[in-house]
Design an enzyme around this catalytic site. Structure first.
Site, PDB file in Angstrom:
ATOM      1  N   ASP A  30       1.123  31.782  30.039  1.00 36.72           N
ATOM      2  CA  ASP A  30       0.065  30.875  29.578  1.00 36.72           C
ATOM      3  C   ASP A  30       0.711  29.557  29.143  1.00 36.72           C
ATOM      4  O   ASP A  30       1.746  29.549  28.470  1.00 36.72           O
ATOM      5  CB  ASP A  30      -0.702  31.511  28.408  1.00 36.72           C
ATOM      6  N   VAL A  96     -11.501  29.054  31.664  1.00 38.02           N
ATOM      7  CA  VAL A  96     -11.186  28.913  33.090  1.00 38.02           C
ATOM      8  C   VAL A  96     -12.027  29.920  33.861  1.00 38.02           C
ATOM      9  O   VAL A  96     -11.950  31.135  33.608  1.00 38.02           O
ATOM     10  CB  VAL A  96      -9.680  29.145  33.361  1.00 38.02           C
ATOM     11  N   HIS A 100      -9.169  36.226  34.360  1.00 34.39           N
ATOM     12  CA  HIS A 100      -7.758  36.362  33.958  1.00 34.39           C
ATOM     13  C   HIS A 100      -7.665  37.343  32.808  1.00 34.39           C
ATOM     14  O   HIS A 100      -8.487  37.332  31.885  1.00 34.39           O
ATOM     15  CB  HIS A 100      -7.149  35.010  33.585  1.00 34.39           C
TER      16      HIS A 100
END
Ligand code: 5GP
Ligand code: ZN
Length: 116
Positions: A30, A96, A100
């Site tokens: 990240d 996003v 994920h």
């Protein structure tokens, strides 16, 4: 998918070192870690959110979890523990729109819903 940051990372248009990659998923650090280990595991195919998971494609979630556990063991954080997190939508804090799985660990994690 155009204008998806994570699709661009997969396609190499945005640079990121892959910690792991397979036919179905990739994993990378990240950019803004909240713990000593903070890795994102994402499917190669663009899936916007958990709301797009169904019985036809849910195996990708199993792939992502299996990779996360493998990386946790590789990083040596499995005994002390870690957190796996998938945010969904506005109220879930998803920023996003490409699914994920966060692998977060390496230090005690406090239950702060704003940071985790
Ligand atoms: P979300 O809030 O959607 O669950 O998490 C998105 C995560 O993606 C955030 O932790 C953020 O730091 C990370 N992120 C956003 N853009 C990039 C990027 O370009 N590269 C990397 N490596 N991580 C990113
Ligand atoms: Zn995407």
């Amino acid at each position: 998918m155009e204008d998806c940051i994570f699709c661009k990372i997969i396609q190499g248009e945005i640079s990121s070192d892959f910690i792991y990659e397979s036919d179905t998923v990739v994993a990378f650090n990240d950019v803004n870690p909240i713990a000593p280990v903070h890795i994102l595991i994402i499917p190669r195919v663009h899936i916007a959110s958990m709301n797009d998971i169904n019985s036809d494609n849910s195996m990708i979630i199993a792939d992502m979890v299996a990779v996360a556990v493998e990386i946790a063991k590789d990083k040596g954080i499995e005994k002390d523990g870690y957190k796996l997190l998938i945010r969904t939508g506005k109220n879930g804090g998803q920023e996003v729109s490409h699914i994920h799985l966060h692998l977060i660990g390496g230090a005690p994690l406090h239950e702060d819903i704003h940071s985790l």
